[in-house]
Every structure is written in structure tokens, then in C-alpha cells.
Design a protein around this motif. Structure first.
Motif, PDB file in Angstrom:
ATOM      1  N   UNK A  90      36.245  53.949  40.146  1.00 27.99           N
ATOM      2  CA  UNK A  90      35.143  54.077  41.104  1.00 27.99           C
ATOM      3  C   UNK A  90      35.193  52.941  42.127  1.00 27.99           C
ATOM      4  N   UNK A  91      35.509  51.727  41.668  1.00 26.68           N
ATOM      5  CA  UNK A  91      35.573  50.588  42.576  1.00 26.68           C
ATOM      6  C   UNK A  91      36.707  50.751  43.591  1.00 26.68           C
ATOM      7  N   UNK A  92      37.817  51.336  43.149  1.00 25.13           N
ATOM      8  CA  UNK A  92      38.945  51.551  44.062  1.00 25.13           C
ATOM      9  C   UNK A  92      38.671  52.707  45.009  1.00 25.13           C
ATOM     10  N   UNK A  93      38.055  53.762  44.483  1.00 25.35           N
ATOM     11  CA  UNK A  93      37.814  54.960  45.290  1.00 25.35           C
ATOM     12  C   UNK A  93      36.868  54.698  46.456  1.00 25.35           C
ATOM     13  N   UNK A  94      35.953  53.753  46.297  1.00 22.43           N
ATOM     14  CA  UNK A  94      34.976  53.505  47.360  1.00 22.43           C
ATOM     15  C   UNK A  94      35.630  52.950  48.624  1.00 22.43           C
ATOM     16  N   UNK A  95      36.851  52.439  48.506  1.00 24.38           N
ATOM     17  CA  UNK A  95      37.558  51.934  49.686  1.00 24.38           C
ATOM     18  C   UNK A  95      38.122  53.060  50.557  1.00 24.38           C
ATOM     19  N   UNK A  96      38.146  54.289  50.000  1.00 20.22           N
ATOM     20  CA  UNK A  96      38.793  55.403  50.707  1.00 20.22           C
ATOM     21  C   UNK A  96      37.951  56.685  50.655  1.00 20.22           C
ATOM     22  N   UNK A  97      36.635  56.546  50.544  1.00 17.67           N
ATOM     23  CA  UNK A  97      35.760  57.682  50.265  1.00 17.67           C
ATOM     24  C   UNK A  97      36.018  58.889  51.171  1.00 17.67           C
ATOM     25  N   UNK A 171      54.172  29.594  53.424  1.00 21.61           N
ATOM     26  CA  UNK A 171      55.053  29.836  52.272  1.00 21.61           C
ATOM     27  C   UNK A 171      54.471  30.949  51.414  1.00 21.61           C
ATOM     28  N   UNK A 172      55.373  31.644  50.704  1.00 25.16           N
ATOM     29  CA  UNK A 172      54.906  32.739  49.845  1.00 25.16           C
ATOM     30  C   UNK A 172      53.976  32.214  48.757  1.00 25.16           C
ATOM     31  N   UNK A 173      54.274  31.031  48.239  1.00 25.42           N
ATOM     32  CA  UNK A 173      53.425  30.455  47.201  1.00 25.42           C
ATOM     33  C   UNK A 173      52.013  30.225  47.717  1.00 25.42           C
ATOM     34  N   UNK A 174      51.890  29.745  48.953  1.00 29.99           N
ATOM     35  CA  UNK A 174      50.556  29.511  49.517  1.00 29.99           C
ATOM     36  C   UNK A 174      49.816  30.827  49.725  1.00 29.99           C
ATOM     37  N   UNK A 175      50.543  31.891  50.102  1.00 28.18           N
ATOM     38  CA  UNK A 175      49.908  33.210  50.270  1.00 28.18           C
ATOM     39  C   UNK A 175      49.375  33.733  48.943  1.00 28.18           C
ATOM     40  N   UNK A 176      50.175  33.555  47.883  1.00 34.38           N
ATOM     41  CA  UNK A 176      49.758  34.013  46.554  1.00 34.38           C
ATOM     42  C   UNK A 176      48.523  33.249  46.087  1.00 34.38           C
ATOM     43  N   UNK A 177      48.550  31.931  46.253  1.00 35.72           N
ATOM     44  CA  UNK A 177      47.433  31.104  45.800  1.00 35.72           C
ATOM     45  C   UNK A 177      46.163  31.391  46.611  1.00 35.72           C
ATOM     46  N   UNK A 178      46.316  31.614  47.909  1.00 32.19           N
ATOM     47  CA  UNK A 178      45.148  31.896  48.741  1.00 32.19           C
ATOM     48  C   UNK A 178      44.442  33.181  48.324  1.00 32.19           C
ATOM     49  N   UNK A 179      45.230  34.144  47.798  1.00 31.59           N
ATOM     50  CA  UNK A 179      44.630  35.403  47.368  1.00 31.59           C
ATOM     51  C   UNK A 179      44.036  35.353  45.977  1.00 31.59           C
ATOM     52  N   UNK A 180      44.236  34.245  45.276  1.00 31.05           N
ATOM     53  CA  UNK A 180      43.724  34.114  43.911  1.00 31.05           C
ATOM     54  C   UNK A 180      42.256  33.687  43.947  1.00 31.05           C
ATOM     55  N   UNK A 181      41.519  34.100  42.916  1.00 27.03           N
ATOM     56  CA  UNK A 181      40.087  33.780  42.878  1.00 27.03           C
ATOM     57  C   UNK A 181      39.828  32.282  42.817  1.00 27.03           C
ATOM     58  N   UNK A 182      40.857  31.511  42.440  1.00 27.33           N
ATOM     59  CA  UNK A 182      40.679  30.055  42.399  1.00 27.33           C
ATOM     60  C   UNK A 182      40.443  29.476  43.789  1.00 27.33           C
ATOM     61  N   UNK A 183      40.916  30.179  44.840  1.00 20.03           N
ATOM     62  CA  UNK A 183      40.805  29.633  46.198  1.00 20.03           C
ATOM     63  C   UNK A 183      40.190  30.616  47.193  1.00 20.03           C
ATOM     64  N   UNK A 184      40.121  31.880  46.829  1.00 24.96           N
ATOM     65  CA  UNK A 184      39.665  32.896  47.771  1.00 24.96           C
ATOM     66  C   UNK A 184      38.190  32.705  48.121  1.00 24.96           C
ATOM     67  N   UNK A 287      48.220  40.529  39.331  1.00 24.14           N
ATOM     68  CA  UNK A 287      47.201  40.597  38.277  1.00 24.14           C
ATOM     69  C   UNK A 287      45.922  39.834  38.616  1.00 24.14           C
ATOM     70  N   UNK A 288      45.736  39.504  39.889  1.00 24.17           N
ATOM     71  CA  UNK A 288      44.540  38.750  40.264  1.00 24.17           C
ATOM     72  C   UNK A 288      43.273  39.535  39.943  1.00 24.17           C
ATOM     73  N   UNK A 289      42.222  38.807  39.601  1.00 22.59           N
ATOM     74  CA  UNK A 289      40.955  39.432  39.225  1.00 22.59           C
ATOM     75  C   UNK A 289      40.162  39.852  40.461  1.00 22.59           C
ATOM     76  N   UNK A 290      39.186  40.710  40.219  1.00 23.27           N
ATOM     77  CA  UNK A 290      38.250  41.142  41.273  1.00 23.27           C
ATOM     78  C   UNK A 290      38.978  41.784  42.456  1.00 23.27           C
ATOM     79  N   UNK A 291      40.108  42.428  42.200  1.00 21.51           N
ATOM     80  CA  UNK A 291      40.840  43.127  43.251  1.00 21.51           C
ATOM     81  C   UNK A 291      40.664  44.623  43.049  1.00 21.51           C
ATOM     82  N   UNK A 292      40.205  45.329  44.072  1.00 21.98           N
ATOM     83  CA  UNK A 292      39.922  46.757  43.952  1.00 21.98           C
ATOM     84  C   UNK A 292      40.912  47.593  44.756  1.00 21.98           C
TER      85      UNK A 292
END
Length: 589
Positions: A90-97, A171-184, A287-292
Motif C-alpha cells: 500500500x505504501x508503494x502503490x500510493x506513489x503511482x495511484x 562519490x558513490x559512497x557519499x550518495x549512499x550515505x546521504x540516502x540512509x536514514x542516518x543522514x537523510x 536495504x535502507x529503511x523507510x523507503x517506499x
């Protein structure tokens, strides 16, 4: 959600002549929810599948991807890519209703997202195209906000993992970290305070002071350097001007761009270790959390820089991944032997064939058998252009050298010979037998014996004796056995059966190889009485005491060293050996 189906029209090698027919895609392939291993020989279309996906969905690393002339099949002016997604929460479907439709799967209806990408050429120019989605064949333009939820993680073949992991801008590492809940979405982060404290220490060092404002003893070199700079600055500006030396402004993005990922305890790790490190960091991103949105990883040549044992360790852990879909490409029989057949897709003959039970004629027992017995050697069959399936070591040793002598070298013709070890040919050839009857473009020769003994074992005065069966009865038994075995085989395998008892019996009676076979057999069993060679051979075959592998090895060596003059015409007219010749020629077509 996961990518369930990919359809292609006129994309790369997946194309056809004439107008584009939406009811007849040039490639129609379904993917598993978890791991998918796409295998095949070079130039079989594996990269085309990966590229079609990422051209439409784009990547989370913002790779520059666009359609070019070579993406169009031959001289076509239109190409089309369709991606179908299912399993939406349901959380994913709401992005494309407004773009969702419903389809029936296993008597249940579920929401489906169908994404469409059509590209045209006009007057030699490629026209701009939008990604669309919807239930009809045209769809509606999918906005950028929705497309963000469909971006994939992509790892290039022969990737420059060292460059990806070092500190640098974007850098790819910075992109990955920026998308993580630790920094997002974090404005005030603990790292900012730590960084600012570090920055303050840098400024104070060039003023000759420690963090408490006291004079640094004995190091005043930083202050001397700054004073020299300030003298020049005062001359360029005015007498009150002076420099400030510190690091860049404290921003999360810049801090993350300065980070480097390495392995504890390993100095200067090699490409294999760095590749594993890089894949591990990408899995964190998937595997980041809170991603729909979509969690899809595309990895080309998963075996890059990895030795065989490490390949197995990596693939074992990727199979265990949950809530993440992975589509990998590989040339490695090592990996193909360990990934369940249900999770594999073969590219060949300008098509891709999923090997799951929905599409093959393998049954549950076949899959269980192959998971146990499809080792690295036998996995070569998944990459071969032709196959010869044999029962044992003798055939595996002798047939390749015969093929070479008659002008059908198996390596040159990319034919694999597979020793099934008397464990059932159908377990292997049914891999290529499809429920839709689509031909996979491979010739499979099955070589077997009629297994009708020419002698029988009797007891005479409490002693075993070996008596020849009446020749007419023996011939009739062999004929009936041949017919019965032929009835047990089906497409795509073609049966080539000896009209005699066993391979060794055929070799003995061969007008070309027989003399050499008899000489070698006598040397191997030099303590046996060979006064009546046929009777003695029959006795050893019935007792299962004949050293078949050793005899076959010596015979193969003799053939290879030209101790026997063999040519195609000789063997084709040899009644006991021509079935082997015909099998070699058929598999090599």
C-alpha cells in the motif's frame, strides 16, 4: 514491489523485420522476486537486458544514460520497452495511484504498474521521449517525482571499485550515505558539531595555539607559515588584511564526500576485496529503511575480480537477501552451479529463457536432482552451443578425441560433453524443454547403449559359466531395446543408441578401433586368460570387473597420438561406431 516482466521490441539484438507488433514482443521475460542470474555466452544479449531496464528507470548513482543509434534493431525507426511491476505494498502503490491497473495472478487480482518507453527516429535523428505508465498501450507521462521511486542500483562490469570508494566530489559512497536514514533530512547532525570542532583546531594550529587557546609548544611552524602568507596579503590588500586557514564549511554533503571506506586490518586491499566492499555498501543502500520505492540492484559480471571460492561466498549471501530484487549477469559456470536453476535465465538464440518451473518441463524432482548434481563441470551445458550427454567416463574420454580426428573438434564448435554418470539423461536435457515449445537453438545428442547382454551367466556344477546367447535372439533383443529407449526420449534431445550391448562391446567389434581396443584391454588385464577374447570380455562385463576408465584413457591416448588411423569415412561405415559419429555431427551443427 519488484520487476516482474520485461518486454522489448526492436531493442539491440531483440528485434524483427516489419512493423512493430505489440502482441508479439521480440523479448518477453519474467523475473523472480529475489535473485535472478542471467547467464549466456558472449554477445548473447545479457547486457541488453540490463541496459533496457536502466535506460527506462535510470540509476540512483545518476549515470548518464540515453538512447543512441545502436540501440535500434538494424534499420528500424522505433523501439519500445515495457516494464511490469507487481507485489506493490500500500505504501508503494500510493506513489503511482493514477497509473495502476489490476491483473489476475493465481485467482487473485493485484495492483500492477506498467511502465512504457517508446523511442522514434525521424530523418536520422532520435526524438525526445517520455517515460509513460498506465493500463493502455500508450499510457500517461510519468512525472519526475514518481520516477524517483523507480531508480535502480547499478554496478558496471569490470567496475573501477577503487575510484568508487575514495573520497571525491559526489562519490558513490557519499550518495549512499546521504540516502540512509542516518543522514537523510537531518539539518543538525552530531557530525556537524564534531567537524566544526575539528575545523576550529585547524584554525588555532595556524595561529600557534591549542584548543584551549594556549601556545603550542614546541610546534609554531603553522603560525610561521600563516605569517609569511599574511605578509604577502597585506601587500596585495592593506595593512589590516590577514588570512584564515581552515577546512571547508561544515556541511553534511561535504563531510560525507570526504569519507573513505576500507577494510580494518588490510592495507592496500586488492580489487577483489574492494569489489566485495563496494557491493556491500550498495546493499546497504538497497536495504535502507523507510523507503517506499523499488529495491532493484543490477550487477553486471558479478564474478569480476573474484576468485571461485569468493564467488560462491558472495552468491550465497546474495541469495539470502530479503525484500531486495537482484538481476545479475555472469559467464561463470561456477556461479551457475550454485544458484538454484529456478533463479536462472539463459540468453541464447536472440532470446532469453527463464528456467523456473513455470516455463520448463522440469518437474520438482528434476530441480531437486539438479541442485545436488549440477556441479561446475556439468554447468558448462548452460553456456554451450551443442551438447553430448553420455553415461560414463569411457565415453567422456574417447568421444572428444574421435571428434577431433574426424574434423569436429568439440572446443572449436563450443560443444560440451556431459557425463551424467548413469543418473538419468532427462534431468539434464529437460532444462532446454519448454512448456511453450519454443526452441532454444541447441542440439542435444544423447549417446547410450542398448544394454542387452550378448552372453548370460549360468551355474554348471556349482561353477559360474558364461554362455553366448543365440545371435538371432541377441539381435532381436537389441532391436526391441532400441525401440523402447527411443520411446522414452523427447525433444529437444536426439537419441543415438548403440545397436550392441555396451560401448566396450562396440569397440571390440569395430573394424577401425577393434584391434587396438583388444590389445589395450589385454595389457590392462594382463593376468587374465584372453584365449577367447569375446568370452573373457563378456565375463568381465557381467561381473563388472572390467577396468573401463583405464582402458578408455589408454585408447584415447592412442587415438590422439595417431596410433590408429581414423577418418570420417571409416567410422561412418563402421556399424558399431557410426552412432557416435552421427551424435558428434548433430551436436556440432
Amino acid at each position: 514491489m519488484y520487476l516482474y516482466n520485461l518486454k522489448l521490441w526492436n531493442f539491440r539484438k531483440y528485434g524483427s523485420n516489419g512493423d512493430l507488433d505489440l502482441d508479439k514482443p521480440d523479448l518477453d521475460i519474467c523475473f523472480n522476486k529475489g535473485l535472478n542470474l542471467v547467464i549466456g555466452e558472449n554477445d548473447s544479449g545479457k547486457t541488453g537486458i540490463i541496459d533496457a531496464i536502466k535506460i527506462v528507470l535510470k540509476t540512483s548513482s545518476y549515470d548518464w544514460i540515453r538512447i543512441v543509434d545502436n540501440d535500434f534493431y538494424k534499420s528500424s525507426d522505433e523501439l519500445r520497452i515495457e516494464l511490469k511491476f507487481r507485489g506493490l505494498s500500500e505504501e508503494e502503490a500510493k506513489n503511482f495511484v493514477e497509473f495502476l491497473s489490476r491483473e489476475e495472478f493465481s485467482d487473485e487480482f493485484e495492483p500492477i504498474l506498467n511502465v512504457i518507453y517508446r523511442v522514434y527516429k525521424k530523418d536520422g535523428k532520435i526524438l525526445p521521449s517520455d517515460v509513460r505508465a498506465g493500463s493502455d498501450k500508450i499510457g500517461k507521462v510519468l512525472p519526475a517525482e514518481a520516477r524517483e521511486f523507480l531508480k535502480v542500483t547499478y554496478l558496471k562490469p569490470l567496475r573501477d571499485v577503487q575510484s568508487e570508494l575514495i573520497p571525491k566530489r559526489n562519490s558513490r559512497l557519499s550518495q549512499i550515505f546521504q540516502g540512509h536514514e542516518a543522514f537523510k533530512g537531518v539539518d543538525e547532525h552530531l557530525l556537524l558539531k564534531i567537524y566544526e570542532s575539528f575545523n576550529k583546531s585547524i584554525r588555532l594550529y595556524f595561529e600557534g595555539k591549542d584548543n584551549n587557546g594556549k601556545t603550542l609548544i614546541p610546534d609554531q611552524n603553522g603560525k610561521i607559515l600563516k605569517n609569511n602568507i599574511d605578509k604577502t596579503i597585506k601587500g596585495f590588500f592593506n595593512k589590516d588584511s590577514e588570512s584564515i586557514i581552515d577546512t571547508t564549511k561544515a556541511e553534511i554533503k561535504k563531510i560525507l564526500e570526504s569519507l573513505e571506506l576500507s577494510l580494518n586490518g588490510i592495507n592496500n586491499p586488492g580489487l577483489g576485496s574492494l569489489n566485495r566492499l563496494f557491493m556491500a555498501s550498495e546493499l546497504i543502500h538497497l536495504n535502507k529503511q523507510d523507503w517506499t520505492g523499488l529495491r532493484l540492484g543490477l550487477i553486471e559480471e558479478i564474478e569480476a575480480h573474484l576468485h571461485p571460492q569468493v564467488q560462491l561466498k558472495v552468491i550465497k549471501n546474495l541469495i539470502k537477501q530479503k525484500n531486495t530484487q537482484l538481476i545479475l549477469t555472469s559467464h561463470s559456470p561456477n556461479l551457475a552451479s550454485k544458484v538454484p536453476l529456478e533463479n536462472q535465465i539463459i540468453c541464447r538464440n536472440n532470446f532469453a529463457y527463464a528456467l523456473s518451473s513455470k516455463f520448463t518441463n522440469l518437474d520438482k524432482r528434476n530441480y531437486v536432482f539438479l541442485e545436488k548434481f549440477l556441479d561446475v563441470t556439468k554447468s558448462n551445458l548452460l553456456f554451450a552451443k551443442g551438447l553430448i550427454l553420455v553415461e560414463g567416463w569411457s565415453e567422456e574420454l574417447i568421444i572428444p578425441v574421435i571428434a577431433d580426428k574426424i574434423g569436429y573438434n568439440l572446443v572449436d564448435n563450443e560443444v560440451s560433453i556431459i557425463n551424467v554418470g548413469n543418473l538419468g539423461f532427462s534431468n539434464y536435457y529437460k532444462i532446454f524443454s519448454r512448456k511453450d515449445n519454443r526452441k532454444m537453438g541447441i542440439h542435444i545428442s544423447v549417446i547410450t547403449d542398448c544394454d542387452m547382454p550378448a552372453y548370460q551367466e549360468d551355474i554348471n556344477n556349482s561353477k559360474k559359466v558364461y554362455t553366448k546367447i543365440n545371435n538371432d535372439i541377441y539381435k532381436l533383443n537389441c532391436q526391441e531395446a532400441v525401440i523402447q529407449k527411443q520411446n522414452n526420449y523427447e525433444e529437444p534431445a536426439k537419441l543415438f543408441i548403440a545397436k550392441e550391448w555396451t560401448l566396450e562391446w562396440c569397440l571390440m567389434k569395430s573394424i577401425v578401433i577393434g584391434e587396438t581396443f583388444r590389445r589395450i584391454t589385454k595389457n590392462v588385464h594382463n593376468k587374465s586368460n584372453w584365449t577367447d577374447f569375446e568370452n573373457q570380455l563378456a565375463e568381465k562385463l557381467l561381473k563388472k570387473s572390467l577396468k573401463k576408465s583405464e582402458i578408455a584413457f589408454r585408447l584415447a591416448t592412442a587415438i590422439e597420438k595417431n596410433d590408429i588411423s581414423i577418418n570420417l569415412n571409416q567410422l561412418e561405415s563402421d556399424d558399431t561406431m557410426k552412432h557416435i559419429v552421427e551424435a558428434i555431427i548433430y551436436a556440432s551443427k
